[in-house]
Design a protein around this motif. Structure first.
Motif, PDB file in Angstrom:
ATOM      1  N   ALA A 141      68.562  98.068  38.092  1.00 56.03           N
ATOM      2  CA  ALA A 141      69.445  99.236  38.059  1.00 56.03           C
ATOM      3  C   ALA A 141      68.841 100.355  37.225  1.00 56.03           C
TER       4      ALA A 141
ATOM      5  N   GLU B  80      67.970 104.089  38.496  1.00 52.37           N
ATOM      6  CA  GLU B  80      68.607 105.247  37.855  1.00 52.37           C
ATOM      7  C   GLU B  80      67.573 106.247  37.369  1.00 52.37           C
TER       8      GLU B  80
ATOM      9  N   PHE C  31      73.245  94.846  41.370  1.00 52.62           N
ATOM     10  CA  PHE C  31      72.412  96.025  41.549  1.00 52.62           C
ATOM     11  C   PHE C  31      71.182  95.706  42.388  1.00 52.62           C
TER      12      PHE C  31
ATOM     13  N   PHE D  66      72.887 103.101  47.610  1.00 51.43           N
ATOM     14  CA  PHE D  66      73.794 103.000  46.471  1.00 51.43           C
ATOM     15  C   PHE D  66      75.119 103.674  46.850  1.00 51.43           C
TER      16      PHE D  66
END
Length: 212
Positions: A22, A26, A51, A60
């Protein structure tokens, strides 16, 4: 007992691996989105669990984007928070699309008056579409009330009353429009309301692209 410990250890490893995946996604998405009009890299938070499957699918369903001190022409937006839905990226995380964004861009009162070139003007909230203003008229300070509305792609401030002086004495000090155009990623300004910290702009977008 040994079996329980093994299961807990494996679960911990799985959760740690999920979090690493994750964090990677990100950071990569934030770095590419930054190139679409943000001065600094925004913060991206991906929701949902696990994730790892989202990273492997490069899809996502829900993420949140947060950016601060975004320059937009003469205007500085103190904070942008947007919920992004249906985020999809390519295999290298270098480009992608966002199905829809809905969020808020906050403009402080000080940033608004600075963008309007009104250095002698001080604003405070007085209602969902109203502000109180202290205006330096040279011979004294006037307390006025003004409405704040969306006009086209701009924030319009318009005086409606003043205490102790004729309204005409204000001139253009409390009658101006600050344009809001060229928001990052092609986001659009849809509506506004006055809050205790400034002007909260509702911003939206759909089928947005980002690419390094």
């Amino acid at each position: 007992m040994v079996l329980v410990i093994v299961i807990l250890v494996l679960a911990g490893i799985a959760v740690a691996g999920d979090r690493v995946a994750a964090a990677y996604a990100e950071r990569r998405i934030a770095s590419e989105v930054q190139k679409e009009g943000f001065g600094a890299r925004p913060a991206v938070k991906i929701y949902g669990f696990p994730f790892l499957t989202q990273v492997l699918d490069r899809h996502f369903p829900h993420a949140r984007l947060t950016a601060r001190n975004v320059r937009e022409g003469p205007l500085t937006i103190s904070r942008i928070v947007g919920d992004a839905h249906d985020v999809r990226v390519d295999s290298g995380f270098r480009s992608g699309t966002i199905g829809a964004v809905d969020g808020t861009a906050t403009v402080s009162f000080g940033a608004l008056t600075k963008a309007a070139g009104q250095s002698d003007l001080s604003l405070t909230a007085a209602g969902p579409d109203t502000v109180k203003a202290n205006v330096d008229l040279g011979v004294g300070t006037a307390t006025a009330t003004a409405t704040v509305t969306k006009v086209g792609n701009g924030i319009r401030v318009h005086a409606v009353s003043v205490e102790g002086f004729p309204l005409s004495d204000l001139g253009d000090d409390l009658d101006f429009t600050v344009p809001v155009t060229g928001l990052p990623m092609g986001l659009r300004f849809k509506s506004l309301k006055v809050s205790s910290t400034g002007i909260a702009l509702r911003i939206t977008g759909s089928h947005l692209k980002f690419s390094g």
